[in-house]
Design a protein around this motif. Structure first.
Motif: not given
Length: 442
Positions: A349-360, A365-369, A374-377, A407-412
Motif C-alpha cells: 500500500p506504500y508503493y507509489y507511481s507517478g509522472t516522475y517517480l515510482a517506488g516505496i 509521509t503523505p500519500p504519493n511521496y 528506498s530508490l537508493a535501496m 525525505e519524501g518526494v511527490d511522484v508527480d
C-alpha cells in the motif's frame, strides 16, 4: 532503571575535523559520473554530512545530527557514516570518525537502551508531553523503543572491523553495552512481563502506543517485540519482521567479533546470543513467512503471534527491501525475490507511481511521496550496473534543484518534498554511488 552518567574525559583519539573535511572533499572531487547532476549531488552530499552534522567532543565521542532536526538517532547516525568506510583506504582518519560515532552511540545506549534518539546536551528535551514507565531523561529526544536502534551500533562496529581490520573499538565497554542490548532483547521477547510503556498526548495515533502505552495484544513467538518502526511510527502488530531479521544479522556479527577480541567470561554472552538466535529463527519460520494463492512464500512486515499479519514495506531501513543490504540473505534468494516483487508493486500500500517517480514511500509521509532512501535501496540490493546507474540519475534529477535528497518526494511534482535536509538520505545516495563504482561503473 538508573540512568548512567556521561563521563567527560580527554581522549588522544580526537580527530581534527577540518583536516578530515578537506580530505573527504579532495576525494569527492576525483569522482566524475556520466551524469553531471549526479556527480554534483554526490560531491555535495559526501562533504555536507561531515561538515554540517558532525560535532567532535573533547572525549573523542562524535555527535551526528540527523539534519534539520538537531537530535542524534542511533539508526540514522549509523547509516550517515557507514558509506565513509568505502573510502577509508584513501582517507584513513575515517576509522577514528567511525570509532567516535560508535563511542557516542554506546554512551547513549548505556544511558537508556529504550530510547531511539538523543539530544546533544542534557536539557535539550523536546517532547514534554511524553510519558513512560520511568521519568524520561532530559538527554533523550524521544523514548520510542525500536529494536533496530539496538542493532545499528554493532552493525557499524562489525563493518569497521571487516573493512579495515581495526579492533580498538572492541573494548570491555563495547561488550558491556552489547550484553545490555542482548538482555533488553530477551526482556522484550516477553513484552507482557516488561515494564516498558510509552504514551504521547495530542498527537496522531502513530506517535503513541495503544492500550495505555503497552501496544496492541501479542502472543509469544520467540521474536523480539518492538514498539515502533524505523520510521518512528507505532507498529500495528508488535513483532516487526525486518527488525527481527536484523537482530539475527548482528547476533552473527557479534559472535564473529567475540573471536577477534574476546570478552572476559564471554561464555555467558555467547550462550545468550545463541539462545536468542534459536528463538527468533523459530519465530520467523513459524509466524513471519506467508504464502500467496500460488503457493509462493514471502515475508510479512509485522505479525502478532495471534494469527494477524501486515504486509507492506516502508522506505526506512531495516525494511524488507533492504534484507540483502543488511546481510541477512542474498539478493537472488527466492524468498527475497518473491517478497521484493510484491513490495515493489501495488500489493504494497506504500508503493507509489507517478509522472516522475515510482517506488516505496511511508505512512510517515503523505500519500504519493516516494523516498530517495528506498530508490537508493533498490539499487543497493541489485548487481545490475545499468539499473543502479538509473537509480543514481533518477534521484539526482528529482532533487528540486536543492542538492539535497530529502525525505519524501511527490511522484508527480518533485518540487514538493518533505524535509529540507535529511542527511541519512544524502548518505544513502552516496552509498549507492560507491556501490555503482564497485560494480565497475564510471
Amino acid at each position: 532503571m538508573a540512568f548512567f552518567s556521561i563521563k567527560k574525559k580527554w581522549s588522544s583519539d580526537v580527530i581534527n575535523q577540518t583536516d578530515l573535511i578537506n580530505e573527504i572533499q579532495q576525494y569527492a572531487m576525483t569522482i566524475n559520473l556520466k551524469d553531471a547532476k549526479a556527480t554534483k549531488l554526490f560531491q555535495h552530499a559526501l562533504v555536507d554530512t561531515i561538515t554540517n552534522t558532525v560535532s567532535v567532543r573533547e572525549n573523542g565521542e562524535i555527535f551526528v545530527a540527523t539534519g534539520d532536526i538537531p537530535a542524534m538517532w542511533l539508526r540514522d547516525s549509523t547509516f550517515q557514516v557507514l558509506p565513509y568506510l568505502e573510502i577509508v583506504h584513501e582517507v584513513p582518519t575515517i576509522k577514528q570518525l567511525i570509532h567516535g560515532v560508535l563511542k557516542q552511540q554506546l554512551t547513549y545506549i548505556k544511558h537508556d537502551p529504550y530510547s531511539n534518539a538523543f539530544n546533544k546536551e542534557v536539557g535539550g528535551g523536546h517532547y514534554s508531553n511524553d510519558t513512560s514507565n520511568i521519568p524520561i531523561s532530559p538527554l533523550v529526544w524521544e523514548r520510542k523503543f525500536e529494536i533496530d536502534s539496538l542493532c545499528v551500533p554493532f552493525f557499524l562496529a562489525f563493518h569497521l572491523y571487516k573493512k579495515t581490520g581495526y579492533e580498538a573499538h572492541l573494548t570491555p565497554d563495547f561488550w558491556a553495552v552489547a550484553e545490555l542490548a542482548i538482555d533488553t532483547f530477551i526482556t522484550e521477547q516477553h513484552h507482557e512481563s516488561s515494564d516498558y510503556l510509552f504514551q504521547r498526548t495530542n498527537c496522531p495515533p502513530s506517535d503513541t502506543l495503544a492500550i495505555e502505552g503497552r501496544g496492541t495484544p501479542i502472543n509469544y513467538t520467540g521474536m523480539v517485540w518492538s514498539g515502533f518502526r524505523p520510521s518512528d511510527d507505532a507498529c500495528t502488530y508488535g513483532y516487526f519482521v525486518p527488525g527481527n531479521l536484523f537482530i539475527l544479522v548482528i547476533l552473527d556479527q557479534l559472535l564473529e567479533l567475540l573471536t577477534v577480541k574476546p570478552k572476559e567470561d564471554q561464555e555467558v554472552l555467547r550462550q545468550k546470543i545463541q539462545k536468542l538466535q534459536e528463538d527468533i529463527s523459530k519465530g520467523v519460520q513459524q509466524f513471519a513467512i506467508l504464502n500467496d494463492e500460488n503457493g509462493e512464500s514471502y515475508y510479512a512486515y509485522e505479525v502478532d503471534g495471534l494469527g494477524n499479519h501486515l504486509f507492506m514495506d516502508d522506505a526506512n531501513v531495516p525494511s524488507l527491501l533492504s534484507l540483502p543490504f543488511l546481510g541477512y540473505m542474498k539478493e537472488d534468494n527466492p524468498l527475497y525475490q518473491t517478497t521484493r516483487q510484491k513490495i515493489l508493486s501495488k500489493e504494497n500500500p506504500y508503493y507509489y507511481s507517478g509522472t516522475y517517480l515510482a517506488g516505496i514511500g511511508s505512512p510517515h509521509t503523505p500519500p504519493n511521496y516516494v523516498w530517495p532512501i528506498s530508490l537508493a535501496m533498490e539499487g543497493l540490493t541489485s548487481t545490475n550496473r545499468n539499473f543502479v546507474e538509473e537509480k543514481i540519475d533518477q534521484i539526482a534529477k528529482n532533487d528540486a534543484g536543492t542538492l539535497q535528497c530529502h525525505e519524501g518526494v511527490d511522484v508527480d511534482n518533485p518540487e514538493n518534498y518533505t524535509r529540507e535536509w535529511f542527511s541519512w538520505a544524502n548518505m544513502t545516495y552516496c552509498g549507492l554511488v560507491f556501490h555503482y563504482l564497485n560494480l565497475g561503473g564510471k
